[in-house]
Design a protein around this motif. Structure first.
Motif, mmCIF file in Angstrom:
data_model
loop_
_atom_site.group_PDB
_atom_site.id
_atom_site.type_symbol
_atom_site.label_atom_id
_atom_site.label_comp_id
_atom_site.label_asym_id
_atom_site.label_seq_id
_atom_site.Cartn_x
_atom_site.Cartn_y
_atom_site.Cartn_z
ATOM 1 N N ARG A 1 79.005 1.275 97.771
ATOM 2 C CA ARG A 1 77.796 0.874 96.984
ATOM 3 C C ARG A 1 77.818 -0.643 97.073
ATOM 4 N NH1 ARG A 1 79.406 1.154 90.983
ATOM 5 N NH2 ARG A 1 80.503 -0.680 91.667
ATOM 6 N N ASP A 2 78.962 -1.571 96.989
ATOM 7 C CA ASP A 2 78.848 -2.960 96.844
ATOM 8 C C ASP A 2 79.072 -3.758 98.145
ATOM 9 O OD1 ASP A 2 78.668 -2.325 94.030
ATOM 10 O OD2 ASP A 2 80.693 -2.660 93.799
ATOM 11 N N ASN A 3 79.543 -3.250 99.280
ATOM 12 C CA ASN A 3 79.757 -3.966 100.470
ATOM 13 C C ASN A 3 78.661 -3.469 101.591
ATOM 14 O OD1 ASN A 3 80.623 -4.450 103.337
ATOM 15 N ND2 ASN A 3 82.852 -4.881 102.298
ATOM 16 N N ALA A 4 77.831 -4.532 101.577
ATOM 17 C CA ALA A 4 76.657 -4.063 102.436
ATOM 18 C C ALA A 4 76.803 -3.989 103.959
ATOM 19 C CB ALA A 4 75.852 -5.417 102.557
ATOM 20 N N GLU A 5 78.013 -4.256 104.279
ATOM 21 C CA GLU A 5 78.329 -4.096 105.798
ATOM 22 C C GLU A 5 78.806 -2.421 105.964
ATOM 23 O OE1 GLU A 5 81.757 -5.500 109.177
ATOM 24 O OE2 GLU A 5 81.398 -6.580 107.563
ATOM 25 N N ILE A 6 79.693 -2.079 105.019
ATOM 26 C CA ILE A 6 79.978 -0.633 105.008
ATOM 27 C C ILE A 6 78.928 0.147 104.635
ATOM 28 C CG2 ILE A 6 81.480 1.093 103.707
ATOM 29 C CD1 ILE A 6 83.602 -1.312 103.267
ATOM 30 N N ASN A 7 78.250 -0.080 103.702
ATOM 31 C CA ASN A 7 76.874 0.614 103.410
ATOM 32 C C ASN A 7 75.867 0.910 104.799
ATOM 33 O OD1 ASN A 7 74.170 1.311 102.385
ATOM 34 N ND2 ASN A 7 75.214 1.210 100.571
ATOM 35 N N LYS A 8 75.707 -0.199 105.606
ATOM 36 C CA LYS A 8 74.990 -0.269 106.586
ATOM 37 C C LYS A 8 75.750 0.783 107.567
ATOM 38 C CE LYS A 8 71.953 -2.807 109.710
ATOM 39 N NZ LYS A 8 72.554 -2.214 110.755
ATOM 40 N N ALA A 9 76.992 0.393 107.967
ATOM 41 C CA ALA A 9 77.414 1.392 108.811
ATOM 42 C C ALA A 9 77.575 2.825 108.477
ATOM 43 C CB ALA A 9 79.149 0.965 109.015
ATOM 44 N N GLY B 1 69.251 8.194 107.279
ATOM 45 C CA GLY B 1 69.098 6.756 107.483
ATOM 46 C C GLY B 1 69.469 6.005 106.058
ATOM 47 N N ARG B 2 70.370 6.782 105.182
ATOM 48 C CA ARG B 2 71.020 6.195 104.146
ATOM 49 C C ARG B 2 72.293 6.712 103.603
ATOM 50 N NH1 ARG B 2 70.484 9.304 99.736
ATOM 51 N NH2 ARG B 2 69.008 10.517 99.429
ATOM 52 N N VAL B 3 73.040 6.172 102.730
ATOM 53 C CA VAL B 3 74.198 6.776 102.188
ATOM 54 C C VAL B 3 73.671 7.560 100.912
ATOM 55 C CG1 VAL B 3 75.762 4.841 102.953
ATOM 56 C CG2 VAL B 3 74.700 4.623 100.727
ATOM 57 N N GLY B 4 74.629 8.279 100.453
ATOM 58 C CA GLY B 4 74.293 9.277 99.662
ATOM 59 C C GLY B 4 74.154 8.493 98.062
ATOM 60 N N LEU B 5 73.919 9.294 97.140
ATOM 61 C CA LEU B 5 73.766 8.979 95.803
ATOM 62 C C LEU B 5 74.307 9.822 94.810
ATOM 63 C CD1 LEU B 5 69.939 7.656 95.203
ATOM 64 C CD2 LEU B 5 72.090 6.238 95.648
ATOM 65 N N PRO B 6 74.883 9.734 93.608
ATOM 66 C CA PRO B 6 75.443 10.721 92.956
ATOM 67 C C PRO B 6 74.549 12.091 92.637
ATOM 68 C CG PRO B 6 76.165 8.643 91.951
ATOM 69 C CD PRO B 6 75.115 8.276 92.893
ATOM 70 N N ASP B 7 73.304 11.671 92.416
ATOM 71 C CA ASP B 7 72.182 12.673 92.285
ATOM 72 C C ASP B 7 72.177 13.546 93.421
ATOM 73 O OD1 ASP B 7 71.515 12.402 89.727
ATOM 74 O OD2 ASP B 7 69.893 10.903 90.220
ATOM 75 N N ASP B 8 72.534 13.259 94.678
ATOM 76 C CA ASP B 8 72.422 14.021 95.897
ATOM 77 C C ASP B 8 73.793 15.161 95.685
ATOM 78 O OD1 ASP B 8 70.512 12.748 97.342
ATOM 79 O OD2 ASP B 8 72.024 11.154 97.893
ATOM 80 N N ILE B 9 74.600 14.911 95.001
ATOM 81 C CA ILE B 9 75.932 15.850 95.064
ATOM 82 C C ILE B 9 76.166 16.585 93.938
ATOM 83 C CG2 ILE B 9 78.399 15.749 95.477
ATOM 84 C CD1 ILE B 9 76.936 14.636 97.456
ATOM 85 N N GLY B 10 75.842 15.998 92.655
ATOM 86 C CA GLY B 10 76.073 16.869 91.492
ATOM 87 C C GLY B 10 75.315 18.120 91.324
ATOM 88 N N PRO B 11 73.796 17.986 91.755
ATOM 89 C CA PRO B 11 73.159 19.194 91.636
ATOM 90 C C PRO B 11 73.278 20.159 92.648
ATOM 91 C CG PRO B 11 71.634 17.297 91.343
ATOM 92 C CD PRO B 11 73.058 16.727 91.681
#
Length: 251
Positions: free
Chosen positions: A199-207, A215-225
């Motif tokens: 969430r907070d490290n832009a380099e890891i997020n982009k990787a 084209g993006r990382v996931g969000l909690p709303d992608d998993i809980g439902p």
């Protein structure tokens, strides 16, 4: 009669999202937390505001000595709140991130990951088996990192790999009771897990975003439902599967 789901580590992150998603679908929830009692009670209040029943219990998922007393508290809550002797679904979600290269991993880091992510899941599930209703479900949380590699995640991914194997054996052994067991393996998700690295490290997020088809990382709303859906009667025939929820990570 409403289904009752027990979710470990549900005061925040994916566990919280799964608890709220299950409640929105008409389920009741028992959640555990390690130290964030105020956050856990806030989740309980949100669920109760939906007209569902919920209760929170403190539990250190890496402390095997806590499991028997926890089972007794759980048994009392089932009787007093629901008038039942069993619950329906167990979601083994509790966990923490602790990352280091293989050459730099300490024994304490390794033991902590094993105790929470594998040994704790094994023996908590064992302790709770008499309280899980026949025809129920178990969902164990793994990681997309058991299929791909990323520097520093070896120990974490290894214990999650053990969970995937355990799920298959649980499915086999509990099949006679009609209990289905599956593994959900999220990809990289923006939460505070692991110190909020994704969430907070832009380099890891982009990787991770760059290696994901959507084209993006996931969000909690992608998993809980998704977890809530897996526990529904629509998916009663899914068993002994590893289901990756990653947006198409490294395909």
């Amino acid at each position: 009669m409403s289904k009752i789901t027990l979710i470990t580590g549900a005061s925040r992150g994916l566990g919280r999202n799964a608890a709220l998603s299950i409640a929105r679908r008409g389920g009741d929830v028992i959640l555990t937390y390690q130290s964030r009692s105020a956050d856990a009670e806030a989740v309980v209040a949100e669920i109760q505001a939906m007209g569902r029943k919920a209760v929170a219990f403190q539990l250190d998922s890496g402390d095997m000595t806590a499991f028997a007393p926890f089972a007794e508290r759980l048994r009392a809550a089932l009787r007093d709140i629901w008038g039942r002797e069993t619950f329906d679904h167990l979601v083994n979600n509790a966990g923490h991130g602790d990352y280091a290269l293989i050459g730099e991993t300490t024994e304490a880091q390794f033991d902590g990951l094993v105790n929470v992510h594998f040994k704790g899941v094994y023996f908590l599930t064992q302790t709770l088996l008499p309280l899980i209703a026949d025809g129920g479900r178990i969902v164990n949380l793994s990681s997309g990192l058991t299929r791909i590699s990323y520097p520093g995640y070896a120990a974490y991914a290894a214990v999650k790999g053990a969970i995937e194997v355990l799920s298959v054996y649980l499915a086999k052994e509990l099949g006679s009771r009609g209990i289905a067991v599956n593994t959900v393996a999220p990809g990289a998700i923006e939460t505070d897990f692991g110190g909020g690295a994704v969430r907070d490290n832009a380099e890891i997020n982009k990787a991770f975003a760059d290696m994901t088809a959507l084209g993006r990382v996931g969000l909690p709303d992608d998993i809980g439902p998704m977890i809530a859906n897996l526990l529904s009667e629509d998916n009663r025939w899914i068993n002994a599967q590893r289901i990756e929820v990653s947006g198409g990570q490294v395909i």
